[in-house]
Design an enzyme around this catalytic site. Structure first.
Site, PDB file in Angstrom:
ATOM      1  N   ASP A  40       0.667  -1.162  -0.137  1.00 61.33           N
ATOM      2  CA  ASP A  40       0.078   0.081   0.057  1.00 61.33           C
ATOM      3  C   ASP A  40       1.076   1.190  -0.131  1.00 61.33           C
ATOM      4  O   ASP A  40       1.496   1.454   1.071  1.00 61.33           O
ATOM      5  CB  ASP A  40      -0.948   0.031   1.127  1.00 61.33           C
ATOM      6  CG  ASP A  40      -2.014   0.998   1.005  1.00 61.33           C
ATOM      7  OD1 ASP A  40      -1.940   1.961   0.381  1.00 61.33           O
ATOM      8  OD2 ASP A  40      -3.174   0.612   1.799  1.00 61.33           O
ATOM      9  N   ASP A  41       0.987   1.978  -1.117  1.00 64.14           N
ATOM     10  CA  ASP A  41       1.574   3.109  -1.032  1.00 64.14           C
ATOM     11  C   ASP A  41       3.191   3.035  -1.516  1.00 64.14           C
ATOM     12  O   ASP A  41       3.930   3.706  -1.002  1.00 64.14           O
ATOM     13  CB  ASP A  41       1.302   4.160   0.084  1.00 64.14           C
ATOM     14  CG  ASP A  41      -0.210   4.653  -0.040  1.00 64.14           C
ATOM     15  OD1 ASP A  41      -0.948   4.359  -0.897  1.00 64.14           O
ATOM     16  OD2 ASP A  41      -0.430   5.231   1.100  1.00 64.14           O
ATOM     17  N   CYS A  80      -6.414   3.917  -3.486  1.00 59.48           N
ATOM     18  CA  CYS A  80      -6.371   2.630  -2.973  1.00 59.48           C
ATOM     19  C   CYS A  80      -7.546   1.688  -3.377  1.00 59.48           C
ATOM     20  O   CYS A  80      -7.461   0.629  -4.497  1.00 59.48           O
ATOM     21  CB  CYS A  80      -6.616   2.586  -1.372  1.00 59.48           C
ATOM     22  SG  CYS A  80      -5.189   3.051  -0.499  1.00 59.48           S
ATOM     23  N   ARG A  84      -7.551  -1.560  -6.140  1.00 58.22           N
ATOM     24  CA  ARG A  84      -7.819  -2.741  -5.582  1.00 58.22           C
ATOM     25  C   ARG A  84      -8.894  -3.271  -6.825  1.00 58.22           C
ATOM     26  O   ARG A  84      -8.988  -4.766  -6.928  1.00 58.22           O
ATOM     27  CB  ARG A  84      -8.017  -3.126  -4.376  1.00 58.22           C
ATOM     28  CG  ARG A  84      -6.861  -2.536  -3.387  1.00 58.22           C
ATOM     29  CD  ARG A  84      -7.155  -1.971  -2.157  1.00 58.22           C
ATOM     30  NE  ARG A  84      -6.146  -1.308  -1.507  1.00 58.22           N
ATOM     31  CZ  ARG A  84      -5.184  -2.018  -0.987  1.00 58.22           C
ATOM     32  NH1 ARG A  84      -5.201  -3.224  -0.952  1.00 58.22           N
ATOM     33  NH2 ARG A  84      -3.873  -1.423  -0.675  1.00 58.22           N
ATOM     34  N   LYS A 134      -5.263  -5.849   3.892  1.00 59.49           N
ATOM     35  CA  LYS A 134      -6.233  -4.757   3.575  1.00 59.49           C
ATOM     36  C   LYS A 134      -7.055  -5.182   2.570  1.00 59.49           C
ATOM     37  O   LYS A 134      -6.583  -5.142   1.205  1.00 59.49           O
ATOM     38  CB  LYS A 134      -5.437  -3.643   3.310  1.00 59.49           C
ATOM     39  CG  LYS A 134      -6.390  -2.136   2.885  1.00 59.49           C
ATOM     40  CD  LYS A 134      -5.245  -1.055   2.706  1.00 59.49           C
ATOM     41  CE  LYS A 134      -6.170  -0.050   2.101  1.00 59.49           C
ATOM     42  NZ  LYS A 134      -5.181   1.105   1.837  1.00 59.49           N
ATOM     43  N   HIS A 136     -10.599  -3.080   1.436  1.00 63.06           N
ATOM     44  CA  HIS A 136     -10.789  -1.910   1.116  1.00 63.06           C
ATOM     45  C   HIS A 136     -11.778  -1.639  -0.346  1.00 63.06           C
ATOM     46  O   HIS A 136     -11.748  -0.631  -0.970  1.00 63.06           O
ATOM     47  CB  HIS A 136      -9.558  -1.003   0.838  1.00 63.06           C
ATOM     48  CG  HIS A 136      -9.903   0.699   1.329  1.00 63.06           C
ATOM     49  ND1 HIS A 136      -8.971   1.467   1.136  1.00 63.06           N
ATOM     50  CD2 HIS A 136     -10.849   1.283   1.561  1.00 63.06           C
ATOM     51  CE1 HIS A 136      -9.153   2.697   1.372  1.00 63.06           C
ATOM     52  NE2 HIS A 136     -10.789   2.621   1.808  1.00 63.06           N
ATOM     53  N   SER A 159      -8.164   1.431   4.905  1.00 61.91           N
ATOM     54  CA  SER A 159      -7.048   1.858   5.383  1.00 61.91           C
ATOM     55  C   SER A 159      -6.818   1.735   6.963  1.00 61.91           C
ATOM     56  O   SER A 159      -7.796   1.982   7.378  1.00 61.91           O
ATOM     57  CB  SER A 159      -6.797   3.299   4.696  1.00 61.91           C
ATOM     58  OG  SER A 159      -6.911   3.189   3.254  1.00 61.91           O
ATOM     59  N   HIS A 239       1.210   2.338   3.766  1.00 62.39           N
ATOM     60  CA  HIS A 239       0.264   3.221   4.135  1.00 62.39           C
ATOM     61  C   HIS A 239       0.530   3.782   5.675  1.00 62.39           C
ATOM     62  O   HIS A 239       0.492   3.212   6.642  1.00 62.39           O
ATOM     63  CB  HIS A 239      -1.237   2.767   4.104  1.00 62.39           C
ATOM     64  CG  HIS A 239      -2.244   3.879   3.938  1.00 62.39           C
ATOM     65  ND1 HIS A 239      -2.578   4.610   5.097  1.00 62.39           N
ATOM     66  CD2 HIS A 239      -2.927   4.358   2.826  1.00 62.39           C
ATOM     67  CE1 HIS A 239      -3.452   5.346   4.867  1.00 62.39           C
ATOM     68  NE2 HIS A 239      -3.771   5.135   3.496  1.00 62.39           N
ATOM     69  N   ASP A 291      -0.130  -0.948  -4.775  1.00 57.96           N
ATOM     70  CA  ASP A 291      -1.486  -0.185  -5.213  1.00 57.96           C
ATOM     71  C   ASP A 291      -1.531   1.112  -5.895  1.00 57.96           C
ATOM     72  O   ASP A 291      -2.243   1.419  -6.733  1.00 57.96           O
ATOM     73  CB  ASP A 291      -2.506  -0.380  -4.251  1.00 57.96           C
ATOM     74  CG  ASP A 291      -2.163   0.642  -2.820  1.00 57.96           C
ATOM     75  OD1 ASP A 291      -0.950   1.308  -3.153  1.00 57.96           O
ATOM     76  OD2 ASP A 291      -3.183   1.075  -2.499  1.00 57.96           O
ATOM     77  N   ASN A 292      -0.515   1.648  -5.814  1.00 57.38           N
ATOM     78  CA  ASN A 292      -0.162   3.277  -6.347  1.00 57.38           C
ATOM     79  C   ASN A 292       1.215   3.452  -5.583  1.00 57.38           C
ATOM     80  O   ASN A 292       1.668   2.932  -5.040  1.00 57.38           O
ATOM     81  CB  ASN A 292      -1.131   4.088  -5.928  1.00 57.38           C
ATOM     82  CG  ASN A 292      -1.730   4.071  -4.566  1.00 57.38           C
ATOM     83  OD1 ASN A 292      -2.757   3.849  -4.049  1.00 57.38           O
ATOM     84  ND2 ASN A 292      -0.676   4.568  -3.721  1.00 57.38           N
ATOM     85  N   LYS A 312       1.825   9.275  -5.416  1.00 53.25           N
ATOM     86  CA  LYS A 312       0.211   8.988  -5.031  1.00 53.25           C
ATOM     87  C   LYS A 312      -0.712  10.091  -5.409  1.00 53.25           C
ATOM     88  O   LYS A 312      -0.559  11.282  -5.053  1.00 53.25           O
ATOM     89  CB  LYS A 312       0.129   8.389  -3.642  1.00 53.25           C
ATOM     90  CG  LYS A 312      -1.372   8.216  -3.271  1.00 53.25           C
ATOM     91  CD  LYS A 312      -1.312   7.678  -1.894  1.00 53.25           C
ATOM     92  CE  LYS A 312      -2.919   7.328  -1.253  1.00 53.25           C
ATOM     93  NZ  LYS A 312      -2.781   6.973  -0.095  1.00 53.25           N
TER      94      LYS A 312
END
Length: 479
Positions: A40-41, A80, A84, A134, A136, A159, A239, A291-292, A312
């Protein structure tokens, strides 16, 4: 005579059943396993094998040395929830109605169970499926992982900076002070932990969550070692807020992000070593990506997208081009790299092809393309990719090495304010990966052609978009 015929038919049916069972058993033995790790991130530059000079990731680097790095791999959104939804459904987020930013604890919608996910497909082929981490994509029972093809779920439903049940009194910060006092700051967020659809811990102790995800993942792999399995492991980290267990904690807040990534790397190593020790290497694919891009505004609590521009929340390369490593001994050429354009939306048809089970004819339309050809060549079946903003606004297209962007400032998207003029860019990514040289004035006809094409693609997606699941209103439930 008739009795003889009946006997012969009975014998043939029995023989067919036995041969089918043997073939099915053999098929199960040869079907590959899939482990999909989704951080994540995490930025493009946040792995040793992607150029980091400060973060040590020996375990992921080993996967890269024994596998393949994908250097032009894109998440389908810079935030996010949309990213996903795209990953699991093989579709641009707008096609599945999940394009308008992220879900919150008070959100009344989520990914529709009618969508056909990677888990749905592999489960239909006899795979054991698990989501650990996660989610989301909706925290209501109708939208949680077991409604989307997974046999089990363990993780945080949104998150890790969100509060159960309604996100009130939510803190949003990532400070050095919070890092230096993890024991206290971990109580500042009322973040929930779910086992299937049951709330089992609130607030979850985020210091241990990465390791607990790994423990659960290893249990799943071990339990299902004799049958094909699909493990989806979307980590909550890096994240913000950032946490690690006490035994790997670095008290220097300048090393906070580095510490978290290196902890994730160690946990990836535990999973890879489990696969090796169980003798599953030759029949298991491990895919590692993000994810990004990185949340740059948080500085030492965020990552790096170097040499890409921005991070992001943006449609510059740093927002959506992410690191990707694919490992599959004997099937993925070791120590290789490709610059072929690929995306998370390509994983569904690619995994289906690797599993030897094409997606059902007449099913949901998707945007993904089987990218198995990129495992051995630098040629990609994907020649274009469309960019949507974090709020689902069409902003750009990449065609070959050319990228057209048309970005409207946020205030211009608010209908109560005067319309803002879009800033328009044209980049040649082959020569300018950092998006520093705007060629718009030099190639106006090409820019116009690319703009027309991205609008054409978006119109088709919009016309054929499918609905999200929405929580029934009180009035609707009485009908």
């Amino acid at each position: 005579m008739k009795a003889s015929v009946r006997y012969l038919l009975t014998f043939l049916v029995a023989a067919w059943a036995v041969s089918t069972a043997i073939a099915s058993a053999a098929d199960v033995e040869t079907r590959p396993n899939f482990i999909l790790i989704f951080t994540d991130d995490q930025g493009y530059n946040d792995l040793g094998c992607f150029g980091s000079k400060t973060i040590k990731t020996p375990h992921i680097d080993r996967l890269a040395a024994e596998g393949r790095t994908l250097r032009s791999f894109y998440s389908a959104s810079p935030v996010c929830s949309p990213s996903r939804a795209a990953l699991l459904t093989g579709s641009y987020p707008k096609r599945v109605g999940m394009h308008q930013h992220v879900l919150f604890p008070q959100s009344d919608y989520g990914l529709h169970a009618n969508e056909y996910t990677i888990a749905d497909h592999l489960k239909s082929q006899g795979y054991a499926t698990a989501c650990v981490g996660k989610w989301h994509l909706g925290h209501h029972p109708e939208t949680l992982p077991r409604a989307q093809g997974f046999d089990s779920y363990f993780g945080i439903p949104y998150s890790n900076d969100m509060n159960h049940p309604d996100n009130k009194r939510k803190r949003r910060m990532a400070s050095d002070a919070l890092w230096t006092d993890q024991a206290t700051s971990v109580t500042y967020w009322n973040t929930p932990l779910f086992q299937n659809e049951e709330l089992v811990e609130v607030p979850v102790d985020q210091r241990t969550i990465t390791r607990r995800y790994t423990d659960t993942a290893i249990d799943f792999i071990t339990l299902n070692q004799d049958q094909p399995f699909f493990l989806y492991l979307p980590h909550s980290m890096p994240h913000i807020p950032l946490y690690v267990p006490d035994d790997v904690y670095d008290p220097n807040p300048q090393n906070a992000y580095k510490c978290v990534i290196e902890h994730i790397d160690a946990e990836v190593g535990r999973i890879a070593n489990t696969v090796r020790k169980l003798g599953l290497s030759e029949k298991t694919y491990i895919i590692y990506t993000s994810d990004n891009g990185p949340w740059l505004q948080f500085k030492n609590h965020g990552g790096s997208a170097d040499p890409l521009r921005s991070g992001k929340g943006t449609t510059f390369e740093g927002g959506q081009r992410v690191p990707c490593v694919i490992w599959g001994p004997g099937r993925i050429p070791a120590g290789t790299t490709t610059h072929a354009m690929t995306s998370t939306i390509d994983l569904l048809p690619t995994i289906a092809a690797l599993a030897g089970s094409p997606l059902p004819a007449g099913g949901n339309k998707i945007d993904g393309i089987d990218m198995t050809s990129t495992f051995t060549t630098d040629a990609s079946p994907r020649d274009e990719f469309v960019y949507y903003s974090s709020y689902g606004v069409l902003e750009g297209i990449r065609s070959g090495d050319w990228k057209y962007l048309e970005q409207v400032p946020r205030k211009g998207k608010n209908t109560k304010l005067p319309a803002a003029e879009a800033e328009v860019f044209l980049f040649h990514l082959g020569d300018d990966i950092g998006e520093q040289n705007n060629l718009l004035d030099e190639e106006p006809e090409l820019a116009a052609k690319l703009k027309a094409r991205m609008i054409e693609i978006d119109r088709e997606i919009t016309a054929n978009a499918r609905p999200v699941w929405r929580k029934p209103t009180a009035d609707a439930s009485k009908q």
